[in-house]
Each structure stands twice: as C-alpha cells, then as structure tokens.
Design a protein around this motif. Structure first.
Motif, PDB file in Angstrom:
ATOM      1  N   LEU A  93     -22.435  29.616  78.595  1.00 37.78           N
ATOM      2  CA  LEU A  93     -21.390  29.959  77.750  1.00 37.78           C
ATOM      3  C   LEU A  93     -19.972  29.552  78.256  1.00 37.78           C
ATOM      4  CD1 LEU A  93     -22.076  33.251  75.936  1.00 37.78           C
ATOM      5  CD2 LEU A  93     -23.115  31.111  75.455  1.00 37.78           C
ATOM      6  N   SER A  94     -19.078  28.836  77.575  1.00 36.85           N
ATOM      7  CA  SER A  94     -17.938  28.564  77.802  1.00 36.85           C
ATOM      8  C   SER A  94     -16.826  29.646  77.429  1.00 36.85           C
ATOM      9  CB  SER A  94     -17.346  27.361  77.011  1.00 36.85           C
ATOM     10  OG  SER A  94     -15.893  27.088  76.883  1.00 36.85           O
ATOM     11  N   ASN A  95     -15.703  29.922  78.335  1.00 29.98           N
ATOM     12  CA  ASN A  95     -14.973  31.087  78.086  1.00 29.98           C
ATOM     13  C   ASN A  95     -14.025  30.856  76.772  1.00 29.98           C
ATOM     14  OD1 ASN A  95     -13.693  33.623  78.685  1.00 29.98           O
ATOM     15  ND2 ASN A  95     -12.078  32.376  79.432  1.00 29.98           N
ATOM     16  N   CYS A  96     -13.810  29.482  76.605  1.00 26.45           N
ATOM     17  CA  CYS A  96     -12.699  29.377  75.671  1.00 26.45           C
ATOM     18  C   CYS A  96     -13.221  28.597  74.228  1.00 26.45           C
ATOM     19  CB  CYS A  96     -11.650  28.433  76.164  1.00 26.45           C
ATOM     20  SG  CYS A  96     -11.948  26.736  76.772  1.00 26.45           S
ATOM     21  N   ASP A  97     -14.421  28.136  74.283  1.00 23.80           N
ATOM     22  CA  ASP A  97     -14.853  27.549  72.933  1.00 23.80           C
ATOM     23  C   ASP A  97     -15.019  28.761  71.728  1.00 23.80           C
ATOM     24  OD1 ASP A  97     -14.849  25.099  73.843  1.00 23.80           O
ATOM     25  OD2 ASP A  97     -16.850  24.992  74.421  1.00 23.80           O
ATOM     26  N   ARG A 147     -14.415  37.306  76.372  1.00 30.88           N
ATOM     27  CA  ARG A 147     -14.184  35.974  76.317  1.00 30.88           C
ATOM     28  C   ARG A 147     -12.548  35.577  75.912  1.00 30.88           C
ATOM     29  NH1 ARG A 147     -16.284  33.503  73.039  1.00 30.88           N
ATOM     30  NH2 ARG A 147     -16.382  31.449  73.865  1.00 30.88           N
ATOM     31  N   ASP A 148     -11.994  34.283  75.911  1.00 28.77           N
ATOM     32  CA  ASP A 148     -10.819  34.026  75.323  1.00 28.77           C
ATOM     33  C   ASP A 148     -11.071  33.271  74.003  1.00 28.77           C
ATOM     34  OD1 ASP A 148      -9.538  34.995  77.482  1.00 28.77           O
ATOM     35  OD2 ASP A 148      -9.662  33.161  78.419  1.00 28.77           O
ATOM     36  N   GLY A 149     -12.279  32.720  73.931  1.00 30.70           N
ATOM     37  CA  GLY A 149     -12.572  31.854  72.531  1.00 30.70           C
ATOM     38  C   GLY A 149     -12.999  32.918  71.375  1.00 30.70           C
ATOM     39  N   GLY A 150     -13.032  32.064  70.231  1.00 25.63           N
ATOM     40  CA  GLY A 150     -13.307  32.919  69.070  1.00 25.63           C
ATOM     41  C   GLY A 150     -14.796  33.343  69.206  1.00 25.63           C
ATOM     42  N   LEU A 151     -15.052  34.445  68.338  1.00 23.03           N
ATOM     43  CA  LEU A 151     -16.507  35.048  68.446  1.00 23.03           C
ATOM     44  C   LEU A 151     -16.981  35.162  67.186  1.00 23.03           C
ATOM     45  CD1 LEU A 151     -18.644  36.110  70.206  1.00 23.03           C
ATOM     46  CD2 LEU A 151     -17.742  38.539  70.213  1.00 23.03           C
ATOM     47  N   GLY A 152     -18.315  34.830  66.930  1.00 21.76           N
ATOM     48  CA  GLY A 152     -18.971  35.014  65.590  1.00 21.76           C
ATOM     49  C   GLY A 152     -20.297  35.399  66.145  1.00 21.76           C
ATOM     50  N   ILE A 153     -21.133  35.771  65.100  1.00 20.53           N
ATOM     51  CA  ILE A 153     -22.499  36.214  65.314  1.00 20.53           C
ATOM     52  C   ILE A 153     -23.453  35.657  64.244  1.00 20.53           C
ATOM     53  CG2 ILE A 153     -22.392  38.334  64.046  1.00 20.53           C
ATOM     54  CD1 ILE A 153     -24.306  39.565  66.343  1.00 20.53           C
ATOM     55  N   TRP A 154     -24.650  35.311  64.645  1.00 19.98           N
ATOM     56  CA  TRP A 154     -25.459  34.830  63.376  1.00 19.98           C
ATOM     57  C   TRP A 154     -26.666  35.895  63.468  1.00 19.98           C
ATOM     58  CZ3 TRP A 154     -30.628  32.581  63.943  1.00 19.98           C
ATOM     59  CH2 TRP A 154     -30.616  32.028  65.289  1.00 19.98           C
ATOM     60  N   LEU A 155     -27.349  36.132  62.190  1.00 14.40           N
ATOM     61  CA  LEU A 155     -28.385  36.937  62.095  1.00 14.40           C
ATOM     62  C   LEU A 155     -29.807  36.077  61.280  1.00 14.40           C
ATOM     63  CD1 LEU A 155     -26.625  40.039  60.596  1.00 14.40           C
ATOM     64  CD2 LEU A 155     -27.108  39.703  62.877  1.00 14.40           C
ATOM     65  N   GLU A 156     -30.627  36.510  61.792  1.00 15.62           N
ATOM     66  CA  GLU A 156     -32.051  35.964  61.179  1.00 15.62           C
ATOM     67  C   GLU A 156     -32.233  36.752  59.927  1.00 15.62           C
ATOM     68  OE1 GLU A 156     -33.772  33.451  61.357  1.00 15.62           O
ATOM     69  OE2 GLU A 156     -33.563  32.938  63.557  1.00 15.62           O
ATOM     70  N   ASP A 216     -13.912  25.733  49.599  1.00 17.47           N
ATOM     71  CA  ASP A 216     -14.042  24.865  48.503  1.00 17.47           C
ATOM     72  C   ASP A 216     -13.620  23.399  48.739  1.00 17.47           C
ATOM     73  OD1 ASP A 216     -14.838  27.220  46.845  1.00 17.47           O
ATOM     74  OD2 ASP A 216     -13.114  27.136  45.972  1.00 17.47           O
ATOM     75  N   GLN A 217     -13.704  23.238  50.132  1.00 18.07           N
ATOM     76  CA  GLN A 217     -13.727  21.682  50.381  1.00 18.07           C
ATOM     77  C   GLN A 217     -14.545  21.497  51.743  1.00 18.07           C
ATOM     78  OE1 GLN A 217      -9.540  20.898  51.902  1.00 18.07           O
ATOM     79  NE2 GLN A 217      -9.431  23.353  52.491  1.00 18.07           N
ATOM     80  N   VAL A 218     -14.919  20.104  52.073  1.00 20.53           N
ATOM     81  CA  VAL A 218     -15.668  19.984  53.097  1.00 20.53           C
ATOM     82  C   VAL A 218     -14.702  19.589  54.116  1.00 20.53           C
ATOM     83  CG1 VAL A 218     -17.271  17.939  54.050  1.00 20.53           C
ATOM     84  CG2 VAL A 218     -17.313  18.388  51.547  1.00 20.53           C
ATOM     85  N   VAL A 219     -15.148  20.183  55.522  1.00 16.91           N
ATOM     86  CA  VAL A 219     -14.244  20.266  56.699  1.00 16.91           C
ATOM     87  C   VAL A 219     -15.061  19.925  58.054  1.00 16.91           C
ATOM     88  CG1 VAL A 219     -12.474  21.553  55.663  1.00 16.91           C
ATOM     89  CG2 VAL A 219     -14.394  22.872  56.939  1.00 16.91           C
ATOM     90  N   ASP A 220     -14.670  19.549  58.927  1.00 22.96           N
ATOM     91  CA  ASP A 220     -15.385  19.394  60.389  1.00 22.96           C
ATOM     92  C   ASP A 220     -15.491  20.763  60.929  1.00 22.96           C
ATOM     93  OD1 ASP A 220     -15.526  16.651  60.172  1.00 22.96           O
ATOM     94  OD2 ASP A 220     -13.410  16.387  61.347  1.00 22.96           O
ATOM     95  N   GLU A 221     -16.716  20.796  61.271  1.00 23.02           N
ATOM     96  CA  GLU A 221     -17.277  22.294  61.983  1.00 23.02           C
ATOM     97  C   GLU A 221     -16.252  22.385  63.408  1.00 23.02           C
ATOM     98  OE1 GLU A 221     -17.916  25.118  62.578  1.00 23.02           O
ATOM     99  OE2 GLU A 221     -19.982  25.022  61.829  1.00 23.02           O
ATOM    100  N   THR A 222     -15.866  23.551  63.647  1.00 17.84           N
ATOM    101  CA  THR A 222     -15.171  23.685  64.734  1.00 17.84           C
ATOM    102  C   THR A 222     -15.584  24.836  65.540  1.00 17.84           C
ATOM    103  OG1 THR A 222     -13.705  25.505  63.661  1.00 17.84           O
ATOM    104  CG2 THR A 222     -12.878  23.187  63.863  1.00 17.84           C
ATOM    105  N   TRP A 223     -16.737  25.523  65.028  1.00 14.96           N
ATOM    106  CA  TRP A 223     -17.693  26.536  65.654  1.00 14.96           C
ATOM    107  C   TRP A 223     -18.863  25.744  66.347  1.00 14.96           C
ATOM    108  CZ3 TRP A 223     -16.145  31.663  66.283  1.00 14.96           C
ATOM    109  CH2 TRP A 223     -15.054  32.041  65.637  1.00 14.96           C
ATOM    110  N   HIS A 224     -19.456  26.261  67.421  1.00 17.36           N
ATOM    111  CA  HIS A 224     -20.534  26.041  68.058  1.00 17.36           C
ATOM    112  C   HIS A 224     -21.598  27.205  67.821  1.00 17.36           C
ATOM    113  CE1 HIS A 224     -18.419  23.050  70.326  1.00 17.36           C
ATOM    114  NE2 HIS A 224     -17.635  23.825  70.797  1.00 17.36           N
TER     115      HIS A 224
END
Length: 166
Positions: A27-31, A50-59, A8-16
């Motif tokens: 791919l970077s190992n830590c992003d 990898r050391d960085g956070g992991l997310g996935i996107w689906l069509e 519920d707030q506007v924030v800067d995007e930190t994920w790529h």
C-alpha cells in the motif's frame, strides 16, 4: 481511468479499489484507498495511521454491523454486488444511513446496472461504479426514471401524503 457516477454526474475515479489479496506492504501511504474488509480487520491500526484517504469495501455476505464502531474512519464505504440479482446491500446502505447515521459516500460496486440506480439512491447510495461494459452516461439517466416517489426512504424520509400536507 474508470468513470463513476457521483452526485448525479459522471466523474473520473480518484480512489483505488484494492483487491482482496493485497497486503499491507503493497500500500501507498498517500493514495486514497478502498480496502477490503479483511485487510481492515487485520491491520486497522496501520491503516488509520496512513496519510491518504481511507475507504472500505464489503462483499454481499459481510455485514455493516461489523464496521459500525469504525465508521468515522471511512470516507467511502463501497458495497459489492456480485450479481445483478443479489440485493443484500440495499439493506446495508439503508442501515448505514438510517441506523448508523453515516454521512460519507456509499458507493455501489460490482455488477451495477442502470436499472438499479434509482432504487439504490433511494436506499442511501450516492456513488455508483457501473459495470465496465456499460456506458456511465446512459446509466446516469436511470436516476431520472421516476419523478415522484410514494414511500419514505433514505433519500426522502416523508411519504408523499405527508409532503403534500406540508
């Protein structure tokens, strides 16, 4: 830097958010990365290491059932809306929350507009990457379009008459 709506707030995007044509070698190992579904299918073992956070996107034509066994690996699941009129991922978000018990971030990406946000949140979305040509602060107001809901949903499991009885 892109700004998104989250909690519920506007924030800067930190994920790529990575494009479909990215390769593992790029791919970077830590992003913190949100990878396309096909890259996950092809290189899940390497991505988990990898050391960085992991997310996935689906069509819109990729099913959440195909990642159900791997949900514990993802901090973010981004669901792409290729067009404002394509609502298939409303069901995907609801399945993630209600059937699979996913507690991480579910983010709407793609052709996401203010008019959709209230309903997306009801289905289980908690982050929104608004279309680049739209103002995220204006879109944030879309979460307040209605003050009372009657039906049960992912954000409120009890219908209004049950809440009033309590």
């Amino acid at each position: 830097m892109q700004r998104i709506i989250k909690n519920d707030q506007v924030v800067d995007e930190t994920w790529h958010l990575l494009p479909k044509d990215v390769t593992l070698e790029e791919l970077s190992n830590c992003d913190d990365l949100i990878v396309p579904f096909q890259l996950w299918l092809d290189h899940a073992h390497a991505l988990k290491a990898r050391d960085g956070g992991l997310g996935i996107w689906l069509e819109a034509d990729e099913a959440v059932e195909d990642i159900a066994d791997d949900l514990q690996h993802f901090q973010v699941i981004a669901l792409n809306f290729p067009a404002f009129t394509d609502g298939r991922h409303y069901s995907s978000a609801r399945l993630l929350r209600e059937r699979y018990g996913y507690k991480g971030e579910i983010r709407a990406i793609g052709d996401v507009l203010r008019d959709q946000l209230f309903y997306m949140r009801r289905c289980g979305f908690d982050a929104f990457a608004i279309r680049a040509d739209r103002d995220p602060y204006d879109a944030l107001e879309g979460l307040k379009d209605f003050s009372v809901t009657y039906q049960p949903a992912a954000d409120e499991p009890l219908p209004l008459f049950r809440r009033r009885q309590a």
